[in-house]
Design a protein around this motif. Structure first.
Motif, mmCIF file in Angstrom:
data_model
loop_
_atom_site.group_PDB
_atom_site.id
_atom_site.type_symbol
_atom_site.label_atom_id
_atom_site.label_comp_id
_atom_site.label_asym_id
_atom_site.label_seq_id
_atom_site.Cartn_x
_atom_site.Cartn_y
_atom_site.Cartn_z
ATOM 1 N N LYS A 5 0.826 -1.194 0.000
ATOM 2 C CA LYS A 5 0.000 0.000 0.000
ATOM 3 C C LYS A 5 0.865 1.250 0.000
ATOM 4 C CE LYS A 5 -4.005 -2.026 2.339
ATOM 5 N NZ LYS A 5 -4.797 -2.088 3.570
ATOM 6 N N VAL A 91 -5.680 -1.688 -2.503
ATOM 7 C CA VAL A 91 -5.764 -2.905 -1.687
ATOM 8 C C VAL A 91 -4.407 -3.417 -1.246
ATOM 9 C CG1 VAL A 91 -7.974 -3.585 -2.681
ATOM 10 C CG2 VAL A 91 -5.871 -4.393 -3.734
ATOM 11 N N ARG A 93 -1.891 -5.114 -2.715
ATOM 12 C CA ARG A 93 -1.349 -6.417 -3.090
ATOM 13 C C ARG A 93 -1.357 -6.571 -4.598
ATOM 14 N NH1 ARG A 93 -6.427 -8.070 -0.753
ATOM 15 N NH2 ARG A 93 -7.934 -8.690 -2.363
ATOM 16 N N ASP A 96 -4.959 -9.918 -9.291
ATOM 17 C CA ASP A 96 -5.083 -11.163 -10.046
ATOM 18 C C ASP A 96 -4.933 -10.877 -11.530
ATOM 19 O OD1 ASP A 96 -7.850 -10.730 -11.314
ATOM 20 O OD2 ASP A 96 -8.262 -10.409 -9.196
ATOM 21 N N THR A 99 -7.711 -8.656 -13.226
ATOM 22 C CA THR A 99 -7.639 -7.255 -12.791
ATOM 23 C C THR A 99 -6.404 -6.570 -13.357
ATOM 24 O OG1 THR A 99 -8.792 -7.820 -10.738
ATOM 25 C CG2 THR A 99 -7.602 -5.728 -10.776
ATOM 26 N N ARG A 149 -14.127 -3.168 -8.893
ATOM 27 C CA ARG A 149 -13.574 -4.462 -8.471
ATOM 28 C C ARG A 149 -12.683 -4.299 -7.240
ATOM 29 N NH1 ARG A 149 -11.767 -7.856 -6.255
ATOM 30 N NH2 ARG A 149 -10.736 -9.797 -6.914
ATOM 31 N N LEU A 150 -11.840 -3.283 -7.234
ATOM 32 C CA LEU A 150 -10.932 -3.076 -6.109
ATOM 33 C C LEU A 150 -11.656 -2.534 -4.884
ATOM 34 C CD1 LEU A 150 -7.921 -1.536 -8.052
ATOM 35 C CD2 LEU A 150 -8.121 -3.869 -7.177
ATOM 36 N N ILE A 152 -14.268 -3.538 -3.631
ATOM 37 C CA ILE A 152 -14.803 -4.644 -2.832
ATOM 38 C C ILE A 152 -13.850 -5.007 -1.699
ATOM 39 C CG2 ILE A 152 -15.453 -7.089 -2.910
ATOM 40 C CD1 ILE A 152 -16.300 -6.629 -5.830
ATOM 41 N N SER A 153 -12.536 -4.872 -1.950
ATOM 42 C CA SER A 153 -11.542 -5.236 -0.940
ATOM 43 C C SER A 153 -10.958 -4.029 -0.218
ATOM 44 C CB SER A 153 -10.392 -6.022 -1.599
ATOM 45 O OG SER A 153 -10.869 -7.186 -2.233
ATOM 46 N N ALA A 154 -11.311 -2.818 -0.655
ATOM 47 C CA ALA A 154 -10.753 -1.611 -0.037
ATOM 48 C C ALA A 154 -11.510 -1.264 1.232
ATOM 49 C CB ALA A 154 -10.800 -0.458 -1.023
ATOM 50 N N ARG A 155 -10.826 -0.517 2.105
ATOM 51 C CA ARG A 155 -11.431 -0.104 3.371
ATOM 52 C C ARG A 155 -11.080 1.351 3.657
ATOM 53 N NH1 ARG A 155 -13.410 -4.102 2.238
ATOM 54 N NH2 ARG A 155 -13.750 -6.032 3.434
#
Length: 228
Positions: A5, A91, A93, A96, A99, A149-150, A152-155
Motif C-alpha cells: 500500500k 488494496v 497487493r 489477479d 484485474t 472491483r478493487l 470490494i476489498s478496499a477499506r
C-alpha cells in the motif's frame, strides 16, 4: 500488505491530485470567459456548450479553446500513470490476472486518448487516438470497472478513493453531471477534476495513517526490546 500500500499509495495520490488539477484548469479554459459557475442560459454560454468545443476527446467539427485540450490531454496522461498503481494503492497487493490485464488495458486506452487530445490541442487539428474506438472504449469502460472491483476489498479512505474514481469516470459523467441544457454541462470537466483530487487526497490520508501506525509500531517494538 501494508508495504505494498505504501509503495503505490503515495505515488497514486500525487498523480491523481495532479491529474485532477490539470482537468480543472482545462475546464477553466473552456468555460470561464463565457459561463460563470452555475450559469448556463446566456447566449455565449449556450454556444460554448456545443460539442465542437469539447476538450476531452474532441470530435469533428472542432474548435479549440485556449490551452484546454493540452491541459486535458496532460491530465489523461497523468491519470494513466496513476491507474497503473491503482491495485497496490487501493488494496496493497498484486492484482489477479484479470484485474491486472484490465488495469493495464485501461491505462493504455487512457494514455492513447490523452496523447490524441494533447496533439489535437498542440496542432489545432483533430488527431485520432492510436487504436481508435477500441482505445476510447478501454478508457471509458475499464478504469471504473477496475475501481469497482478493487473497492470490494478496499477499506476506509481507500474505499472512499475508489468511489470517487468511479464518479469521476467519463462513463458516469456522460449520464449525469456532464449532461447540460444544450450539449455539455458547463464546468463538468471541473467536477471530474475535483473528484480526482478528492480521490488523491483520500489515498494521501490513508498513506499518512499507515506511516503513523508504522511509526507507533516501531516505537512500541523498541520499548519491548528495552524492557527485555
Amino acid at each position: 500488505m501494508e508495504r505494498g500500500k505504501g509503495a503505490g499509495g503515495l505515488g497514486a495520490a500525487v498523480l491523481l491530485v495532479v491529474a485532477g488539477a490539470l482537468l480543472v484548469a482545462a475546464s477553466w479554459q473552456r468555460w470561464a470567459d463565457v459561463c460563470g459557475w452555475g450559469e448556463s442560459g446566456s447566449t455565449a454560454c449556450l454556444e460554448r456548450q456545443d460539442h465542437r468545443f469539447d476538450v476531452v476527446v474532441p470530435g469533428a467539427p472542432w474548435e479549440p479553446v485556449g490551452a484546454a485540450a493540452q491541459l486535458a490531454g496532460g491530465s489523461l496522461l497523468v491519470l494513466a500513470a496513476a491507474l497503473v498503481l491503482l491495485p497496490w494503492a487501493l488494496v496493497g497487493r498484486r492484482p489477479d490476472a484479470v484485474t491486472a490485464a484490465a488495469t493495464l488495458a485501461g491505462a493504455l486506452g487512457t494514455a492513447a486518448v490523452g496523447v490524441a487530445t494533447l496533439r489535437s490541442g498542440l496542432t489545432g487539428d483533430l488527431v485520432d487516438p492510436v487504436g481508435g474506438g477500441v482505445a476510447a472504449a478501454a478508457w471509458v469502460l475499464l478504469p471504473p470497472a477496475v475501481a469497482v472491483r478493487l473497492a470490494i476489498s478496499a477499506r476506509g479512505p481507500r474505499l472512499a478513493a475508489a468511489v470517487l474514481l468511479v464518479l469521476a469516470a467519463p462513463l458516469v459523467a456522460a449520464f449525469s453531471y456532464a449532461v447540460g441544457p444544450y450539449d455539455a454541462q458547463p464546468w463538468w470537466e471541473a467536477v471530474s477534476g475535483v473528484l480526482l483530487v478528492g480521490a488523491g487526497l483520500c489515498l494521501l490520508t490513508a498513506d499518512v495513517a499507515r506511516r503513523s501506525r508504522g511509526g507507533r509500531g516501531r516505537v512500541r517494538s523498541r520499548e519491548l526490546d528495552h524492557a527485555v
